[in-house]
Design a protein around this motif. Sequence first.
Motif, PDB file in Angstrom:
ATOM      1  N   ARG A 109       6.615 -12.180   4.453  1.00 25.44           N
ATOM      2  CA  ARG A 109       5.775 -10.871   3.705  1.00 25.44           C
ATOM      3  C   ARG A 109       7.820 -10.734   3.241  1.00 25.44           C
ATOM      4  O   ARG A 109       7.983  -9.864   2.322  1.00 25.44           O
ATOM      5  CB  ARG A 109       5.914  -9.984   4.512  1.00 25.44           C
ATOM      6  N   GLN A 145       0.721  -1.062   0.141  1.00 23.66           N
ATOM      7  CA  GLN A 145       0.086  -0.400   0.064  1.00 23.66           C
ATOM      8  C   GLN A 145       0.806   1.543   0.189  1.00 23.66           C
ATOM      9  O   GLN A 145       0.158   2.143   0.171  1.00 23.66           O
ATOM     10  CB  GLN A 145      -0.849  -0.064   1.080  1.00 23.66           C
ATOM     11  N   ARG A 203       4.918 -14.112  10.067  1.00 23.94           N
ATOM     12  CA  ARG A 203       4.029 -13.598   9.079  1.00 23.94           C
ATOM     13  C   ARG A 203       5.347 -12.591   8.852  1.00 23.94           C
ATOM     14  O   ARG A 203       5.124 -12.282   7.602  1.00 23.94           O
ATOM     15  CB  ARG A 203       3.625 -12.926  10.399  1.00 23.94           C
ATOM     16  N   HIS A 204       5.858 -12.434   9.127  1.00 30.62           N
ATOM     17  CA  HIS A 204       6.589 -10.931   8.722  1.00 30.62           C
ATOM     18  C   HIS A 204       8.059 -11.894   8.019  1.00 30.62           C
ATOM     19  O   HIS A 204       8.733 -11.606   6.335  1.00 30.62           O
ATOM     20  CB  HIS A 204       8.215 -10.599   9.255  1.00 30.62           C
TER      21      HIS A 204
HETATM   22  C1  HEM Z   1       2.476  -5.801   9.691  1.00 28.11           C
HETATM   23  C2  HEM Z   1       6.429  -5.008   6.903  1.00 28.11           C
HETATM   24  C3  HEM Z   1       8.865  -4.239  10.855  1.00 28.11           C
HETATM   25  C4  HEM Z   1       4.776  -5.099  13.252  1.00 28.11           C
HETATM   26  C5  HEM Z   1       3.246  -5.400   8.624  1.00 28.11           C
HETATM   27  C6  HEM Z   1       3.011  -5.984   7.009  1.00 28.11           C
HETATM   28  C7  HEM Z   1       4.118  -5.436   6.375  1.00 28.11           C
HETATM   29  C8  HEM Z   1       4.656  -4.868   7.478  1.00 28.11           C
HETATM   30  C9  HEM Z   1       4.153  -5.395   4.615  1.00 28.11           C
HETATM   31  C10 HEM Z   1       1.033  -6.226   6.390  1.00 28.11           C
HETATM   32  C11 HEM Z   1       0.635  -4.661   6.474  1.00 28.11           C
HETATM   33  C12 HEM Z   1      -0.448  -4.727   6.063  1.00 28.11           C
HETATM   34  O1  HEM Z   1      -1.402  -5.627   5.355  1.00 28.11           O
HETATM   35  O2  HEM Z   1      -1.223  -3.875   5.588  1.00 28.11           O
HETATM   36  C13 HEM Z   1       7.517  -4.948   7.407  1.00 28.11           C
HETATM   37  C14 HEM Z   1       8.878  -4.275   7.489  1.00 28.11           C
HETATM   38  C15 HEM Z   1       9.669  -4.314   8.426  1.00 28.11           C
HETATM   39  C16 HEM Z   1       8.473  -4.104   9.432  1.00 28.11           C
HETATM   40  C17 HEM Z   1       9.005  -4.799   5.532  1.00 28.11           C
HETATM   41  C18 HEM Z   1      11.242  -4.083   8.258  1.00 28.11           C
HETATM   42  C19 HEM Z   1      11.668  -4.203   9.357  1.00 28.11           C
HETATM   43  C20 HEM Z   1       8.213  -4.545  11.880  1.00 28.11           C
HETATM   44  C21 HEM Z   1       8.337  -4.194  13.698  1.00 28.11           C
HETATM   45  C22 HEM Z   1       7.054  -4.937  13.973  1.00 28.11           C
HETATM   46  C23 HEM Z   1       6.203  -4.511  12.970  1.00 28.11           C
HETATM   47  C24 HEM Z   1      10.406  -5.301  14.245  1.00 28.11           C
HETATM   48  C25 HEM Z   1       6.473  -3.868  15.222  1.00 28.11           C
HETATM   49  C26 HEM Z   1       7.378  -4.337  16.374  1.00 28.11           C
HETATM   50  C27 HEM Z   1       3.871  -4.854  12.835  1.00 28.11           C
HETATM   51  C28 HEM Z   1       2.606  -4.791  13.057  1.00 28.11           C
HETATM   52  C29 HEM Z   1       1.666  -5.866  11.307  1.00 28.11           C
HETATM   53  C30 HEM Z   1       2.528  -5.761  10.694  1.00 28.11           C
HETATM   54  C31 HEM Z   1       2.051  -5.103  14.397  1.00 28.11           C
HETATM   55  C32 HEM Z   1       0.512  -5.950  11.477  1.00 28.11           C
HETATM   56  C33 HEM Z   1       0.331  -7.960  12.816  1.00 28.11           C
HETATM   57  C34 HEM Z   1       1.003  -8.703  11.109  1.00 28.11           C
HETATM   58  O3  HEM Z   1       0.435  -9.014  10.549  1.00 28.11           O
HETATM   59  O4  HEM Z   1       1.812  -9.064  11.800  1.00 28.11           O
HETATM   60  N1  HEM Z   1       4.653  -5.387   8.444  1.00 28.11           N
HETATM   61  N2  HEM Z   1       7.412  -4.650   9.075  1.00 28.11           N
HETATM   62  N3  HEM Z   1       6.611  -5.108  12.133  1.00 28.11           N
HETATM   63  N4  HEM Z   1       4.127  -5.449  11.204  1.00 28.11           N
HETATM   64 FE1  HEM Z   1       5.681  -5.441  10.661  1.00 28.11          FE
END
Ligand code: HEM
Length: 143
Positions: A96, A40, A92-93
């Motif tokens: 992705r 997005q 999950r990450h």
């Molecule tokens: C969801 C990328 C790190 C917390 C997501 C989504 C993407 C993403 C693409 C899906 C968004 C959607 O569907 O609207 C990344 C990338 C990271 C990263 C590239 C690189 C460091 C983190 C970190 C945290 C975090 C460090 C928290 C400390 C979350 C949460 C969600 C999420 C809570 C929604 C729940 C889930 O689907 O897992 N992230 N993320 N992310 N991210 Fe990350």
Amino acid sequence: LSSDQYSLVKSTWDQVSHNEVDILYAIFKAYPDIQAKFPQFNGKDLDSVKGTPDFALHATRIVSFIGELVTLTSSEANAPAVQSTVEAFAVRHHNRGVTKDQFNEFRTAFFSYISSHSTWGDNAAAAWNQAIDNIYGIAFTKL
Ligand code: HEM
């Protein structure tokens, strides 16, 4: 974390936890490769997406998740919950295509933000480093 470390993590976190949009903005600004992993936001101008509902929604998700981890960290009894929550989050990450290097970038940008927007010091830095080492130690087994 020791109870002193937990208090420092909690008190500094409480000072920035309402700045969710600013925090996500700072992370994307420092590391555009993180922004690019979001379908997005990929390819869009950061300043123009900053004010959108999608941006606020994701910023709130991240901040809520960090808040949940901070709360769980208050008691050693929550260690199993931390383990399973963080493993699922990392899987999950991983699915992705998010990498360890990107998690380390996130850490750098987050640290820079919280250290400059809260009452900071060497003890707060040490407490946050320990907290993130603990979380990343779990997450990196799945990334
Ligand atoms: C969801 C990328 C790190 C917390 C997501 C989504 C993407 C993403 C693409 C899906 C968004 C959607 O569907 O609207 C990344 C990338 C990271 C990263 C590239 C690189 C460091 C983190 C970190 C945290 C975090 C460090 C928290 C400390 C979350 C949460 C969600 C999420 C809570 C929604 C729940 C889930 O689907 O897992 N992230 N993320 N992310 N991210 Fe990350």
